[in-house]
Design a protein around this motif. Structure first.
Motif, PDB file in Angstrom:
ATOM      1  N   PHE A   4       0.828  -1.203   0.000  1.00 41.80           N
ATOM      2  CA  PHE A   4       0.000   0.000   0.000  1.00 41.80           C
ATOM      3  C   PHE A   4       0.863   1.254   0.000  1.00 41.80           C
ATOM      4  N   ILE A   5       1.878   1.290   0.870  1.00 36.97           N
ATOM      5  CA  ILE A   5       2.749   2.461   0.948  1.00 36.97           C
ATOM      6  C   ILE A   5       3.448   2.698  -0.383  1.00 36.97           C
ATOM      7  N   GLN A   6       3.917   1.602  -1.002  1.00 37.93           N
ATOM      8  CA  GLN A   6       4.567   1.724  -2.316  1.00 37.93           C
ATOM      9  C   GLN A   6       3.624   2.351  -3.327  1.00 37.93           C
ATOM     10  N   ARG A   7       2.417   1.817  -3.430  1.00 36.08           N
ATOM     11  CA  ARG A   7       1.467   2.288  -4.443  1.00 36.08           C
ATOM     12  C   ARG A   7       1.001   3.716  -4.153  1.00 36.08           C
ATOM     13  N   ALA A   8       0.719   3.996  -2.898  1.00 30.74           N
ATOM     14  CA  ALA A   8       0.254   5.338  -2.542  1.00 30.74           C
ATOM     15  C   ALA A   8       1.344   6.379  -2.774  1.00 30.74           C
ATOM     16  N   ALA A   9       2.600   6.011  -2.479  1.00 31.00           N
ATOM     17  CA  ALA A   9       3.708   6.940  -2.694  1.00 31.00           C
ATOM     18  C   ALA A   9       3.911   7.217  -4.179  1.00 31.00           C
ATOM     19  N   GLN A  10       3.810   6.184  -4.993  1.00 30.41           N
ATOM     20  CA  GLN A  10       3.992   6.354  -6.438  1.00 30.41           C
ATOM     21  C   GLN A  10       2.950   7.299  -7.027  1.00 30.41           C
ATOM     22  N   LYS A  11       1.769   7.320  -6.427  1.00 28.48           N
ATOM     23  CA  LYS A  11       0.690   8.198  -6.909  1.00 28.48           C
ATOM     24  C   LYS A  11       0.610   9.502  -6.112  1.00 28.48           C
ATOM     25  N   ALA A  12       1.624   9.740  -5.246  1.00 29.87           N
ATOM     26  CA  ALA A  12       1.695  10.964  -4.439  1.00 29.87           C
ATOM     27  C   ALA A  12       0.435  11.174  -3.606  1.00 29.87           C
ATOM     28  N   LEU A  13      -0.061  10.080  -2.987  1.00 30.91           N
ATOM     29  CA  LEU A  13      -1.281  10.154  -2.194  1.00 30.91           C
ATOM     30  C   LEU A  13      -1.017  10.284  -0.699  1.00 30.91           C
ATOM     31  N   ILE A  14       0.247  10.094  -0.274  1.00 25.13           N
ATOM     32  CA  ILE A  14       0.610  10.247   1.130  1.00 25.13           C
ATOM     33  C   ILE A  14       1.952  10.971   1.219  1.00 25.13           C
ATOM     34  N   LYS A  15       2.193  11.619   2.356  1.00 27.28           N
ATOM     35  CA  LYS A  15       3.444  12.351   2.570  1.00 27.28           C
ATOM     36  C   LYS A  15       4.278  11.754   3.698  1.00 27.28           C
ATOM     37  N   HIS A  16       3.602  11.326   4.782  1.00 29.46           N
ATOM     38  CA  HIS A  16       4.301  10.819   5.964  1.00 29.46           C
ATOM     39  C   HIS A  16       3.632   9.515   6.406  1.00 29.46           C
ATOM     40  N   GLY A  17       4.419   8.657   7.023  1.00 31.78           N
ATOM     41  CA  GLY A  17       3.878   7.382   7.454  1.00 31.78           C
ATOM     42  C   GLY A  17       4.128   7.077   8.917  1.00 31.78           C
ATOM     43  N   ILE A  18       3.093   6.534   9.592  1.00 32.23           N
ATOM     44  CA  ILE A  18       3.214   5.982  10.940  1.00 32.23           C
ATOM     45  C   ILE A  18       2.703   4.552  10.875  1.00 32.23           C
ATOM     46  N   VAL A  19       3.497   3.606  11.347  1.00 33.97           N
ATOM     47  CA  VAL A  19       3.021   2.228  11.394  1.00 33.97           C
ATOM     48  C   VAL A  19       2.605   1.907  12.824  1.00 33.97           C
ATOM     49  N   SER A  20       1.723   0.933  12.950  1.00 33.26           N
ATOM     50  CA  SER A  20       1.237   0.555  14.285  1.00 33.26           C
ATOM     51  C   SER A  20       1.256  -0.956  14.409  1.00 33.26           C
ATOM     52  N   CYS A  21       2.461  -1.495  14.535  1.00 37.99           N
ATOM     53  CA  CYS A  21       2.552  -2.959  14.615  1.00 37.99           C
ATOM     54  C   CYS A  21       3.684  -3.455  15.509  1.00 37.99           C
ATOM     55  N   GLY A  22       4.432  -2.565  16.157  1.00 39.41           N
ATOM     56  CA  GLY A  22       5.473  -3.014  17.064  1.00 39.41           C
ATOM     57  C   GLY A  22       6.629  -3.696  16.352  1.00 39.41           C
ATOM     58  N   LEU A  23       7.343  -2.963  15.518  1.00 37.12           N
ATOM     59  CA  LEU A  23       8.433  -3.528  14.727  1.00 37.12           C
ATOM     60  C   LEU A  23       9.682  -3.775  15.570  1.00 37.12           C
ATOM     61  N   SER A  24      10.434  -4.791  15.193  1.00 39.14           N
ATOM     62  CA  SER A  24      11.756  -4.980  15.792  1.00 39.14           C
ATOM     63  C   SER A  24      12.683  -3.898  15.244  1.00 39.14           C
ATOM     64  N   ALA A  25      13.827  -3.730  15.894  1.00 41.25           N
ATOM     65  CA  ALA A  25      14.769  -2.695  15.459  1.00 41.25           C
ATOM     66  C   ALA A  25      15.225  -2.928  14.027  1.00 41.25           C
ATOM     67  N   GLU A  26      15.453  -4.201  13.648  1.00 39.58           N
ATOM     68  CA  GLU A  26      15.927  -4.516  12.314  1.00 39.58           C
ATOM     69  C   GLU A  26      14.875  -4.164  11.262  1.00 39.58           C
ATOM     70  N   LEU A  27      13.608  -4.513  11.538  1.00 37.58           N
ATOM     71  CA  LEU A  27      12.548  -4.199  10.592  1.00 37.58           C
ATOM     72  C   LEU A  27      12.300  -2.700  10.520  1.00 37.58           C
ATOM     73  N   ARG A  28      12.415  -2.015  11.651  1.00 37.72           N
ATOM     74  CA  ARG A  28      12.216  -0.574  11.651  1.00 37.72           C
ATOM     75  C   ARG A  28      13.245   0.101  10.749  1.00 37.72           C
ATOM     76  N   ARG A  29      14.508  -0.348  10.820  1.00 36.95           N
ATOM     77  CA  ARG A  29      15.538   0.222   9.953  1.00 36.95           C
ATOM     78  C   ARG A  29      15.193   0.016   8.494  1.00 36.95           C
ATOM     79  N   GLY A  30      14.690  -1.183   8.167  1.00 32.72           N
ATOM     80  CA  GLY A  30      14.329  -1.466   6.787  1.00 32.72           C
ATOM     81  C   GLY A  30      13.189  -0.589   6.301  1.00 32.72           C
ATOM     82  N   VAL A  31      12.184  -0.395   7.160  1.00 31.03           N
ATOM     83  CA  VAL A  31      11.040   0.440   6.777  1.00 31.03           C
ATOM     84  C   VAL A  31      11.478   1.889   6.585  1.00 31.03           C
TER      85      VAL A  31
END
Length: 410
Positions: A77-104
């Motif tokens: 979703f983030i990929q598609r929305a960004a490509q169409k300039a539909l979002i500017k900033h992102g907040i996730v709500s899933c409790g990511l590990s440090a490694e996944l947070r870096r990737g995101v």
């Protein structure tokens, strides 16, 4: 009415999308956003549905979403929305590990978005409010400056050099313990007659493309040495460091002109340094190595810049006459929550100590980072926490006042 510092707009002007499969958790998020002052909140249970909604209502400032969605997941979703300039900033709500947070963080930055953080699950209003506070937007004036700077060409730059429109600004390197200025990086700024004061990022690509790097360096060196000599008369000493491009090493002409300037100002070179930031695969030729050696023979420091974030390798320290290194600023990002970044910086400090190198850690932006560097016994830091780039007069006042304070204490 609540205002969010990063956006400089009232909270009720923010447009926010909540994307969450679970109805109860979605309703909680919508309610919290309302309590935080957000009045334009959209919600959706599925990513495909959310894309259709955004096409209908228009782009939003912030999306709050779970990455583990049914069907199309949050990443797609983030990929598609960004490509169409539909979002500017992102907040996730899933409790990511440090490694996944870096990737995101890396993924969304490549998409041209900003990642505000992970609000976790279950959502807490304090966490969500803090993440909203960190939301930033490009300054309209900066965007206008970039647009106007696109019109800069070689003739304009050459005219500016001839008319002495380029002025040195000084980014301090400070003692981490005391905050006192130990040296400065010299940065060119252009006082353009039509566009006002322009930072180097807007015109240096033109300078490089037109082969005017030597002329710009010598202009900055002349101004820096003049200020250094003026303050030295008052008993104030500090080091000047100038940026050096790898292409400038291909001839001995530049090092000879630098030598002439040092002789003119009666400088032994001991208070001068040059920072080389390799781009791409850097393998200096015999002439390039001669140029580096010549600068060291003049008494100048040689600093390997952006260490850890480019093609600079440990082999360069073994083969080339560097006696300083600067740890790349990106390692300071979210330092308090990134143990890998802290480990890299600590390793660089230990390496520098073992090799007898001077070291500066760049990108210090807040008190938390400062405390971590103090715990690591880091000697020298650089960044807006210590000082922004200073004009000639501002630097003189700051150095003079520091000397005055030391005199009063004694």
């Amino acid at each position: 009415m609540d205002f969010y510092e990063g956006l400089n707009v009232p909270a009720d002007s923010l447009r926010v999308l909540v994307l969450e499969n679970h109805a109860f958790q979605r309703s909680i998020a919508v309610k919290m956003l309302g309590q935080l002052g957000c009045r334009h909140v959209f919600e959706s249970a599925y990513a495909g549905e959310a894309l259709a909604l955004l096409k209908q209502v228009g782009a939003v400032d912030i999306v709050v979403c779970d990455l583990r969605l049914e069907g199309m997941d949050g990443l797609e979703f983030i990929q598609r929305a960004a490509q169409k300039a539909l979002i500017k900033h992102g907040i996730v709500s899933c409790g990511l590990s440090a490694e996944l947070r870096r990737g995101v963080i890396r993924m969304v930055s490549l998409l041209g978005l900003s990642f505000l953080g992970d609000a976790g699950k279950p959502l807490k209003i304090e966490t969500l409010g803090h993440l909203l506070d960190s939301c930033g937007a490009p300054e309209p004036q900066a965007q206008a400056a970039v647009s106007e700077a696109n019109c800069l060409d070689e003739c304009d730059v050459r005219r500016g050099l001839a008319n002495k429109e380029f002025f040195a600004f000084y980014l301090p390197r400070c003692d981490v313990l005391s905050g006192s200025i130990k040296g400065v990086d010299v940065l060119a700024h252009w006082d353009h007659p039509l566009q006002g004061l322009l930072p180097p990022s807007l015109f240096m690509p033109v300078i490089e493309r037109c082969g005017l790097l030597d002329e710009m360096l010598l202009t900055m060196l002349d101004q820096g040495l003049e200020l250094q000599r003026e303050l030295m008369v008052q008993g104030i000493g500090f080091r000047l460091t100038f940026g050096l491009h790898t292409d400038q090493l291909s001839s001995r002409h530049l090092s000879l002109r630098i030598k002439s300037l040092l002789q003119f100002y009666r400088s032994a070179g001991m208070g001068i340094g040059f920072e080389l930031t390799p781009q791409g695969l850097f393998e200096p030729s015999a002439m390039g190595l001669e140029s580096l050696i010549r600068l060291r023979l003049l008494g100048c420091d040689l600093c390997l810049g952006d260490f850890g974030a480019n093609q600079a390798s440990l082999l360069h320290f073994c083969q080339l006459p560097f006696n300083q290194l600067k740890v790349a600023g990106p390692f300071m990002t979210d330092l308090e929550n990134q143990p890998r970044n802290r480990a890299v910086i600590k390793s660089c400090l230990m390496l520098a100590d073992a090799l007898g190198l001077g070291v500066t850690v760049a990108g210090v932006e807040n008190a938390g980072q400062h405390l971590i560097l103090l715990d690591m016994n880091c000697a020298q830091g650089q960044g807006r926490y210590f000082a922004p780039p200073l004009s000639r007069d501002d630097l003189s006042r700051r150095l003079t006042s520091s000397v005055s304070l030391m005199g009063d204490e004694s």
